[in-house]
Design a protein around this motif. Structure first.
Motif, PDB file in Angstrom:
ATOM      1  N   ALA A  71       1.024  -1.026  -0.337  1.00 50.12           N
ATOM      2  CA  ALA A  71      -0.336  -0.404   0.191  1.00 50.12           C
ATOM      3  C   ALA A  71       0.825   1.452  -0.116  1.00 50.12           C
ATOM      4  N   LEU A  72       0.637   2.159  -0.752  1.00 51.34           N
ATOM      5  CA  LEU A  72       1.294   3.044  -0.950  1.00 51.34           C
ATOM      6  C   LEU A  72       1.142   3.576   0.388  1.00 51.34           C
ATOM      7  N   PRO A  73       2.115   4.909   0.527  1.00 51.21           N
ATOM      8  CA  PRO A  73       1.470   6.244   1.333  1.00 51.21           C
ATOM      9  C   PRO A  73       0.740   7.128   1.208  1.00 51.21           C
ATOM     10  N   ALA A  74      -0.181   7.827   1.779  1.00 50.17           N
ATOM     11  CA  ALA A  74      -0.649   8.881   1.685  1.00 50.17           C
ATOM     12  C   ALA A  74      -0.456   9.730   0.992  1.00 50.17           C
ATOM     13  N   VAL A  75      -0.537  11.177  -0.272  1.00 46.84           N
ATOM     14  CA  VAL A  75      -0.048  12.082  -0.441  1.00 46.84           C
ATOM     15  C   VAL A  75      -1.099  12.971  -0.523  1.00 46.84           C
ATOM     16  N   ALA A  76      -0.103  14.359   0.323  1.00 44.85           N
ATOM     17  CA  ALA A  76      -0.716  15.510   0.578  1.00 44.85           C
ATOM     18  C   ALA A  76      -1.106  16.277  -0.564  1.00 44.85           C
ATOM     19  N   SER A  77      -2.409  16.455  -0.813  1.00 42.57           N
ATOM     20  CA  SER A  77      -2.758  17.318  -1.758  1.00 42.57           C
ATOM     21  C   SER A  77      -1.879  18.457  -1.718  1.00 42.57           C
ATOM     22  N   PRO A  78      -1.705  18.777  -3.047  1.00 43.32           N
ATOM     23  CA  PRO A  78      -1.063  20.079  -3.187  1.00 43.32           C
ATOM     24  C   PRO A  78      -1.854  21.352  -2.757  1.00 43.32           C
ATOM     25  N   PRO A  79      -1.057  22.396  -2.158  1.00 41.13           N
ATOM     26  CA  PRO A  79      -2.016  23.618  -1.158  1.00 41.13           C
ATOM     27  C   PRO A  79      -2.374  24.576  -2.795  1.00 41.13           C
ATOM     28  N   ALA A  80      -3.868  24.960  -2.273  1.00 36.24           N
ATOM     29  CA  ALA A  80      -4.127  25.767  -3.482  1.00 36.24           C
ATOM     30  C   ALA A  80      -3.675  26.837  -3.739  1.00 36.24           C
ATOM     31  N   VAL A  81      -3.294  27.088  -4.905  1.00 38.87           N
ATOM     32  CA  VAL A  81      -3.819  28.492  -5.081  1.00 38.87           C
ATOM     33  C   VAL A  81      -4.202  29.601  -5.697  1.00 38.87           C
ATOM     34  N   PRO A  82      -3.615  30.468  -5.025  1.00 45.86           N
ATOM     35  CA  PRO A  82      -4.368  31.615  -5.134  1.00 45.86           C
ATOM     36  C   PRO A  82      -5.204  32.417  -6.938  1.00 45.86           C
ATOM     37  N   GLU A  83      -6.031  33.109  -6.337  1.00 44.31           N
ATOM     38  CA  GLU A  83      -6.020  33.748  -7.797  1.00 44.31           C
ATOM     39  C   GLU A  83      -5.679  34.496  -7.761  1.00 44.31           C
ATOM     40  N   ALA A  84      -5.431  34.757  -9.329  1.00 47.49           N
ATOM     41  CA  ALA A  84      -4.244  35.759  -9.463  1.00 47.49           C
ATOM     42  C   ALA A  84      -4.982  37.778  -8.791  1.00 47.49           C
ATOM     43  N   VAL A  85      -3.528  37.965  -8.379  1.00 42.42           N
ATOM     44  CA  VAL A  85      -3.968  39.611  -7.609  1.00 42.42           C
ATOM     45  C   VAL A  85      -4.384  40.463  -8.761  1.00 42.42           C
ATOM     46  N   VAL A  86      -5.127  41.188  -8.861  1.00 46.81           N
ATOM     47  CA  VAL A  86      -6.016  41.877 -10.052  1.00 46.81           C
ATOM     48  C   VAL A  86      -5.127  43.133  -9.369  1.00 46.81           C
ATOM     49  N   ASP A  87      -3.624  43.490 -10.764  1.00 46.83           N
ATOM     50  CA  ASP A  87      -2.750  44.833 -10.826  1.00 46.83           C
ATOM     51  C   ASP A  87      -4.101  46.398 -10.727  1.00 46.83           C
ATOM     52  N   ALA A  88      -4.214  46.735  -9.180  1.00 47.61           N
ATOM     53  CA  ALA A  88      -5.341  48.346  -9.226  1.00 47.61           C
ATOM     54  C   ALA A  88      -4.667  49.073  -9.904  1.00 47.61           C
ATOM     55  N   ARG A  89      -2.860  49.175  -9.357  1.00 46.34           N
ATOM     56  CA  ARG A  89      -1.937  50.562 -10.560  1.00 46.34           C
ATOM     57  C   ARG A  89      -2.562  51.239 -11.371  1.00 46.34           C
ATOM     58  N   ASP A  90      -2.684  52.550 -11.850  1.00 44.75           N
ATOM     59  CA  ASP A  90      -3.140  53.358 -12.381  1.00 44.75           C
ATOM     60  C   ASP A  90      -2.043  54.161 -13.343  1.00 44.75           C
ATOM     61  N   ASP A  91      -1.707  54.167 -14.760  1.00 42.82           N
ATOM     62  CA  ASP A  91      -0.829  54.695 -14.904  1.00 42.82           C
ATOM     63  C   ASP A  91      -0.900  56.058 -14.992  1.00 42.82           C
ATOM     64  N   GLY A  92      -2.211  56.422 -15.505  1.00 44.67           N
ATOM     65  CA  GLY A  92      -2.384  57.700 -15.661  1.00 44.67           C
ATOM     66  C   GLY A  92      -2.458  59.091 -13.748  1.00 44.67           C
ATOM     67  N   ARG A  93      -3.013  58.653 -13.032  1.00 45.04           N
ATOM     68  CA  ARG A  93      -2.587  58.684 -11.456  1.00 45.04           C
ATOM     69  C   ARG A  93      -0.784  58.794 -11.235  1.00 45.04           C
ATOM     70  N   CYS A  94      -0.209  57.560 -12.153  1.00 44.22           N
ATOM     71  CA  CYS A  94       0.966  58.127 -11.871  1.00 44.22           C
ATOM     72  C   CYS A  94       1.621  58.911 -12.722  1.00 44.22           C
ATOM     73  N   VAL A  95       1.535  58.782 -13.161  1.00 43.41           N
ATOM     74  CA  VAL A  95       1.857  59.705 -14.378  1.00 43.41           C
ATOM     75  C   VAL A  95       2.204  61.543 -13.914  1.00 43.41           C
ATOM     76  N   ASP A  96       1.012  61.585 -13.723  1.00 43.00           N
ATOM     77  CA  ASP A  96       0.177  63.185 -12.765  1.00 43.00           C
ATOM     78  C   ASP A  96       1.202  63.208 -11.630  1.00 43.00           C
ATOM     79  N   ALA A  97       1.391  62.174 -10.450  1.00 45.93           N
ATOM     80  CA  ALA A  97       1.676  61.950  -9.265  1.00 45.93           C
ATOM     81  C   ALA A  97       3.486  62.627  -9.541  1.00 45.93           C
ATOM     82  N   LEU A  98       3.315  61.674 -10.363  1.00 47.97           N
ATOM     83  CA  LEU A  98       5.144  62.060 -10.701  1.00 47.97           C
ATOM     84  C   LEU A  98       5.495  63.691 -11.452  1.00 47.97           C
ATOM     85  N   TYR A  99       4.550  64.411 -11.768  1.00 49.48           N
ATOM     86  CA  TYR A  99       4.547  65.761 -12.138  1.00 49.48           C
ATOM     87  C   TYR A  99       4.392  66.320 -11.042  1.00 49.48           C
ATOM     88  N   GLN A 100       3.618  66.307 -10.497  1.00 52.27           N
ATOM     89  CA  GLN A 100       3.176  66.596  -9.090  1.00 52.27           C
ATOM     90  C   GLN A 100       4.927  66.948  -8.074  1.00 52.27           C
TER      91      GLN A 100
END
Length: 217
Positions: A71-100
């Motif tokens: 009998a083969l030993p029980a194999v632990a299930s791989p950990p659940a892969v978290p869902e991809a984190v949505v990148d909330a960066r805003d390019d326009g706000r970045c440019v405005d911040a650098l300018y200001q």
């Protein structure tokens, strides 16, 4: 072959052992001196002794026969892969911040235009807190990729020039030159338009700090 002198002794031993193997056993002696082993109490008034039932032997772990699959030993299930984190960066706000941040780093007064010709100026005592706030916007929205970050800095520099005092003055000068009452030569108007097209791209922003023409010394 030698025979037993007491042929009934084996039977008697079996009769005695069977109750012992089955459960609780009572040992008592009758009036004739005969010893009894029973699984029920003796008649009333008869002294007896309870004989403890033997404990069941522990189960024996059986080994699989040779050649049987292991009998083969029980194999632990791989950990659940978290869902991809949505990148909330805003390019326009970045440019405005650098300018200001460039605007607030200078020694000139800064303001935000209001209705008509109204202006809301930033007080010097509030400037450090405003720089910290805009720096957080920069960190939250600007890319960590070097190539993309360079592009954002380049566009912030273009915005700094387009919204700066030189370009604002150049646009106002062109408006005055185009008034009919100014009687400006067409060639002068064309030169002013070429200067604005080359150095002052049409970039408009709302809600950002602008440089005043007066330097603070």
């Amino acid at each position: 072959m030698r025979k037993s002198r007491h042929p009934g002794s084996g039977l008697l031993a079996l009769i005695v052992l069977v109750p012992l193997l089955l459960g609780t056993t009572y040992r008592w002696v009758d009036r004739q001196g005969q010893v009894h082993y029973t699984d029920t109490p003796p008649p009333a008034g008869t002294s007896y002794e309870v004989v403890a039932a033997p404990h069941a032997p522990p189960p024996v772990e059986q080994s699989p026969p040779p050649g049987a699959p292991q009998a083969l030993p029980a194999v632990a299930s791989p950990p659940a892969v978290p869902e991809a984190v949505v990148d909330a960066r805003d390019d326009g706000r970045c440019v405005d911040a650098l300018y200001q941040l460039q605007v607030l780093a200078g020694q000139w007064r800064v303001y935000k235009p209001g209705p008509g010709d109204d202006r809301t100026y930033l007080h010097d005592r509030d400037r450090p807190a405003e720089i910290d706030r805009i720096a957080r916007e920069r960190d939250e929205n600007c890319s960590e990729d070097p190539a993309e970050r360079d592009s954002q800095w380049r566009r912030a520099d273009e915005l700094f020039q387009a919204l700066g005092p030189v370009c604002r003055e150049a646009r106002e000068k062109l408006v005055n030159m185009q008034r009919p009452s100014a009687r400006t030569a067409p060639s002068h108007i064309e030169n002013q338009q070429a200067f604005i097209a080359a150095r002052c791209p049409d970039l408009s922003r709302e809600g950002v700090w602008l440089q005043d023409w007066i330097l603070v010394r």
